[in-house]
Design a protein around this motif. Structure first.
Motif, PDB file in Angstrom:
ATOM      1  N   SER A  10      14.302   2.625   3.610  1.00 16.28           N
ATOM      2  CA  SER A  10      13.389   3.606   4.195  1.00 16.28           C
ATOM      3  C   SER A  10      12.218   3.825   3.257  1.00 16.28           C
ATOM      4  O   SER A  10      12.277   3.443   2.083  1.00 16.28           O
ATOM      5  CB  SER A  10      14.126   4.917   4.450  1.00 16.28           C
ATOM      6  OG  SER A  10      15.242   4.729   5.292  1.00 16.28           O
ATOM      7  N   SER A  11      11.179   4.452   3.794  1.00 11.83           N
ATOM      8  CA  SER A  11       9.971   4.738   2.997  1.00 11.83           C
ATOM      9  C   SER A  11       9.515   3.491   2.254  1.00 11.83           C
ATOM     10  O   SER A  11       9.225   3.524   1.044  1.00 11.83           O
ATOM     11  CB  SER A  11      10.239   5.874   2.006  1.00 11.83           C
ATOM     12  OG  SER A  11      10.641   7.045   2.693  1.00 11.83           O
ATOM     13  N   LEU A  12       9.463   2.394   2.975  1.00 13.66           N
ATOM     14  CA  LEU A  12       9.134   1.115   2.347  1.00 13.66           C
ATOM     15  C   LEU A  12       7.713   1.104   1.810  1.00 13.66           C
ATOM     16  O   LEU A  12       6.795   1.716   2.386  1.00 13.66           O
ATOM     17  CB  LEU A  12       9.348  -0.019   3.348  1.00 13.66           C
ATOM     18  CG  LEU A  12      10.816  -0.401   3.547  1.00 13.66           C
ATOM     19  CD1 LEU A  12      11.011  -1.160   4.852  1.00 13.66           C
ATOM     20  CD2 LEU A  12      11.301  -1.227   2.362  1.00 13.66           C
ATOM     21  N   LYS A  13       7.540   0.396   0.711  1.00 10.39           N
ATOM     22  CA  LYS A  13       6.258   0.266   0.035  1.00 10.39           C
ATOM     23  C   LYS A  13       5.867  -1.205  -0.018  1.00 10.39           C
ATOM     24  O   LYS A  13       6.735  -2.075   0.001  1.00 10.39           O
ATOM     25  CB  LYS A  13       6.362   0.819  -1.386  1.00 10.39           C
ATOM     26  CG  LYS A  13       6.856   2.255  -1.485  1.00 10.39           C
ATOM     27  CD  LYS A  13       7.032   2.666  -2.944  1.00 10.39           C
ATOM     28  CE  LYS A  13       7.551   4.089  -3.065  1.00 10.39           C
ATOM     29  NZ  LYS A  13       7.737   4.486  -4.489  1.00 10.39           N
ATOM     30  N   PRO A  14       4.573  -1.487  -0.145  1.00  8.64           N
ATOM     31  CA  PRO A  14       4.165  -2.890  -0.254  1.00  8.64           C
ATOM     32  C   PRO A  14       4.855  -3.614  -1.405  1.00  8.64           C
ATOM     33  O   PRO A  14       5.133  -4.817  -1.302  1.00  8.64           O
ATOM     34  CB  PRO A  14       2.651  -2.779  -0.479  1.00  8.64           C
ATOM     35  CG  PRO A  14       2.263  -1.521   0.226  1.00  8.64           C
ATOM     36  CD  PRO A  14       3.411  -0.580  -0.010  1.00  8.64           C
ATOM     37  N   GLU A  15       5.151  -2.910  -2.467  1.00 10.47           N
ATOM     38  CA  GLU A  15       5.823  -3.550  -3.604  1.00 10.47           C
ATOM     39  C   GLU A  15       7.281  -3.896  -3.326  1.00 10.47           C
ATOM     40  O   GLU A  15       7.927  -4.550  -4.142  1.00 10.47           O
ATOM     41  CB  GLU A  15       5.725  -2.681  -4.869  1.00 10.47           C
ATOM     42  CG  GLU A  15       6.137  -1.239  -4.687  1.00 10.47           C
ATOM     43  CD  GLU A  15       4.950  -0.332  -4.435  1.00 10.47           C
ATOM     44  OE1 GLU A  15       4.046  -0.710  -3.637  1.00 10.47           O
ATOM     45  OE2 GLU A  15       4.931   0.778  -5.018  1.00 10.47           O
ATOM     46  N   VAL A  67       7.013  -4.912   8.332  1.00  6.79           N
ATOM     47  CA  VAL A  67       6.984  -3.493   8.637  1.00  6.79           C
ATOM     48  C   VAL A  67       5.822  -2.862   7.892  1.00  6.79           C
ATOM     49  O   VAL A  67       5.412  -3.352   6.833  1.00  6.79           O
ATOM     50  CB  VAL A  67       8.324  -2.832   8.255  1.00  6.79           C
ATOM     51  CG1 VAL A  67       8.547  -2.872   6.758  1.00  6.79           C
ATOM     52  CG2 VAL A  67       8.415  -1.413   8.785  1.00  6.79           C
ATOM     53  N   GLN A  68       5.290  -1.803   8.447  1.00  7.29           N
ATOM     54  CA  GLN A  68       4.211  -1.078   7.771  1.00  7.29           C
ATOM     55  C   GLN A  68       4.776  -0.184   6.679  1.00  7.29           C
ATOM     56  O   GLN A  68       5.941   0.248   6.737  1.00  7.29           O
ATOM     57  CB  GLN A  68       3.437  -0.240   8.778  1.00  7.29           C
ATOM     58  CG  GLN A  68       2.559  -1.048   9.716  1.00  7.29           C
ATOM     59  CD  GLN A  68       1.643  -0.177  10.551  1.00  7.29           C
ATOM     60  OE1 GLN A  68       1.948   0.980  10.836  1.00  7.29           O
ATOM     61  NE2 GLN A  68       0.505  -0.721  10.957  1.00  7.29           N
ATOM     62  N   ALA A  69       3.945   0.104   5.703  1.00  6.97           N
ATOM     63  CA  ALA A  69       4.341   1.015   4.637  1.00  6.97           C
ATOM     64  C   ALA A  69       4.807   2.340   5.233  1.00  6.97           C
ATOM     65  O   ALA A  69       4.195   2.855   6.170  1.00  6.97           O
ATOM     66  CB  ALA A  69       3.184   1.233   3.675  1.00  6.97           C
ATOM     67  N   GLY A  70       5.901   2.846   4.672  1.00 10.72           N
ATOM     68  CA  GLY A  70       6.493   4.072   5.182  1.00 10.72           C
ATOM     69  C   GLY A  70       7.567   3.837   6.226  1.00 10.72           C
ATOM     70  O   GLY A  70       8.290   4.775   6.586  1.00 10.72           O
TER      71      GLY A  70
END
Length: 123
Positions: free
Chosen positions: A83-88, A12-15
């Protein structure tokens, strides 16, 4: 014994958002706490979120406000809405359950793990 099977990982893309699910099955058992852990390369496995049989929740500071853990006691399932996923957040995510397996008039308490599901967040 108790088996845990996870589903829902992916790229998934960031965010963006992802939802992980985990279903427990096995012989006569009851589940106390359930949770999600994650491990990225070179790092120790860490707790992401946990939920008691009564519904009390606990989150890592890094995911507080972005992730939500829930469970269905009747179905022996636990989910993690991210939600609001981050690369980390990229890691292998593992489902965990502390369960009692009953036999005769007694039971054993064990700590069980799923096989893990990869979550990759691109920047």
């Amino acid at each position: 014994q108790v088996q845990l099977v996870e589903s829902g990982g992916g790229l998934v893309q960031a965010g963006g958002s992802l939802r992980l699910s985990c279903a427990a099955s096995g012989s006569t058992f009851s589940i106390d706490a359930m949770g999600w852990y994650r491990q990225s390369p070179g790092k120790q496995r860490e707790l992401v979120a946990a939920i008691s049989s009564g519904g009390s929740t606990n989150y890592a500071d890094s995911v507080e406000g972005r992730f939500t853990i829930s469970r269905d006691n009747a179905k022996n399932t636990v989910s993690l809405q991210m939600s609001s996923l981050k690369p980390e957040d990229t890691a292998v995510y593992y489902c965990n359950a502390v369960a009692r397996v009953y036999f005769g008039i007694g039971y054993n308490t064990g700590n069980y793990w799923g096989q893990g599901t990869q979550v990759t967040v691109s920047s």
